[in-house]
Design a protein around this motif. Structure first.
Motif, PDB file in Angstrom:
ATOM      1  N   LEU A 270      18.525  23.589  -9.549  1.00  0.00           N
ATOM      2  CA  LEU A 270      19.838  23.987  -9.047  1.00  0.00           C
ATOM      3  C   LEU A 270      19.792  24.272  -7.550  1.00  0.00           C
ATOM      4  N   ARG A 271      18.729  24.914  -7.090  1.00  0.00           N
ATOM      5  CA  ARG A 271      18.568  25.187  -5.654  1.00  0.00           C
ATOM      6  C   ARG A 271      18.569  23.884  -4.852  1.00  0.00           C
ATOM      7  N   ARG A 272      17.853  22.873  -5.334  1.00  0.00           N
ATOM      8  CA  ARG A 272      17.804  21.572  -4.645  1.00  0.00           C
ATOM      9  C   ARG A 272      19.180  20.906  -4.644  1.00  0.00           C
TER      10      ARG A 272
ATOM     11  N   LEU B 247      11.343  14.005  -5.637  1.00  0.00           N
ATOM     12  CA  LEU B 247      12.030  14.818  -6.639  1.00  0.00           C
ATOM     13  C   LEU B 247      13.539  14.866  -6.380  1.00  0.00           C
ATOM     14  N   ASP B 248      13.933  15.018  -5.111  1.00  0.00           N
ATOM     15  CA  ASP B 248      15.359  15.003  -4.751  1.00  0.00           C
ATOM     16  C   ASP B 248      15.990  13.669  -5.149  1.00  0.00           C
ATOM     17  N   ARG B 249      15.281  12.587  -4.909  1.00  0.00           N
ATOM     18  CA  ARG B 249      15.792  11.260  -5.256  1.00  0.00           C
ATOM     19  C   ARG B 249      15.964  11.109  -6.767  1.00  0.00           C
ATOM     20  N   LYS B 250      15.051  11.664  -7.545  1.00  0.00           N
ATOM     21  CA  LYS B 250      15.182  11.633  -9.005  1.00  0.00           C
ATOM     22  C   LYS B 250      16.414  12.425  -9.441  1.00  0.00           C
ATOM     23  N   ILE B 251      16.623  13.569  -8.815  1.00  0.00           N
ATOM     24  CA  ILE B 251      17.804  14.390  -9.122  1.00  0.00           C
ATOM     25  C   ILE B 251      19.078  13.613  -8.797  1.00  0.00           C
TER      26      ILE B 251
ATOM     27  N   GLY C 256      11.328  16.989 -14.408  1.00  0.00           N
ATOM     28  CA  GLY C 256      10.106  17.779 -14.508  1.00  0.00           C
ATOM     29  C   GLY C 256      10.122  19.068 -13.704  1.00  0.00           C
ATOM     30  N   LEU C 257      11.255  19.728 -13.648  1.00  0.00           N
ATOM     31  CA  LEU C 257      11.398  21.011 -12.954  1.00  0.00           C
ATOM     32  C   LEU C 257      11.984  22.038 -13.916  1.00  0.00           C
TER      33      LEU C 257
ATOM     34  N   GLN D 249      20.148  22.013 -16.655  1.00  0.00           N
ATOM     35  CA  GLN D 249      18.983  22.072 -17.558  1.00  0.00           C
ATOM     36  C   GLN D 249      18.516  20.659 -17.923  1.00  0.00           C
ATOM     37  N   ALA D 250      19.443  19.767 -18.231  1.00  0.00           N
ATOM     38  CA  ALA D 250      19.094  18.387 -18.596  1.00  0.00           C
ATOM     39  C   ALA D 250      18.488  17.637 -17.410  1.00  0.00           C
ATOM     40  N   ILE D 251      19.047  17.855 -16.231  1.00  0.00           N
ATOM     41  CA  ILE D 251      18.498  17.217 -15.031  1.00  0.00           C
ATOM     42  C   ILE D 251      17.092  17.733 -14.783  1.00  0.00           C
ATOM     43  N   ALA D 252      16.919  19.041 -14.868  1.00  0.00           N
ATOM     44  CA  ALA D 252      15.611  19.659 -14.635  1.00  0.00           C
ATOM     45  C   ALA D 252      14.567  19.086 -15.589  1.00  0.00           C
ATOM     46  N   GLU D 253      14.912  18.956 -16.857  1.00  0.00           N
ATOM     47  CA  GLU D 253      13.981  18.390 -17.833  1.00  0.00           C
ATOM     48  C   GLU D 253      13.650  16.948 -17.491  1.00  0.00           C
TER      49      GLU D 253
END
Length: 158
Positions: free
Chosen positions: A43-45, A12-16, A36-37, A29-33
């Motif tokens: 934001l915490r990550r 998940l970190d790598r996807k971010i 899949g978070l 918000q766009a990154i989270a979508e």
């Protein structure tokens, strides 16, 4: 930066990180979508990776030709001696020059490899005469001019 080794990156970190590298202006918000978070854990990550030094900063990628700096020169430098303080002194000298975009300490025939940008051949000659040749301990300078850029990326393959 010592903290960076303590953090094991998850998938998940790598996807971010991939999302941020592709578009650093993307909203949380766009990154989270995209990954899949929900926004808060995303934001915490991101903040955790910033504190750990994994995310070193944010910047705009500026097209060098569009701002009048179309010439890229790769310069191989050999020093007279490769003692630690002489390597450090050279590094300190070139770190002050805005024309030097990248500098690598190398193994092999040369000690340093630099990428320098400038407006034209005259500007490069001025850089060479007034700066590079004035650094104490430089034994040789070999310049190679880029004819064109085939690939350039700041996106790490995560």
């Amino acid at each position: 930066m010592a903290e960076a080794a303590a953090i094991a990156l998850t998938a998940l970190d790598r996807k971010i990180l991939r999302a941020l590298q592709e578009d650093g202006r993307m909203t949380v918000q766009a990154i989270a979508e995209r990954v899949g978070l929900s926004a808060s854990p995303c934001l915490r990550r991101i903040r955790q990776m910033e504190r750990a030094g994994i995310i070193a900063g944010y910047s705009a990628v500026v097209e060098q030709k569009a701002v009048g700096l179309p010439v890229s020169v790769f310069i191989s430098i050999r020093l007279e001696r490769q003692r630690s303080h002489e390597l450090d002194a050279f590094g300190a000298a070139i770190s002050r020059w805005p024309e030097v975009m990248e500098c690598y300490l190398m193994t092999g025939q040369f000690d340093f490899l630099l990428r320098v940008v400038c407006a034209d051949l005259g500007a490069y000659e001025q850089f060479l005469r007034e700066r590079l040749t004035q650094v104490e301990g430089v034994a040789s300078i070999e310049s190679s001019f880029s004819l064109g850029q085939v690939k350039y990326s700041r996106v790490l393959p995560l």
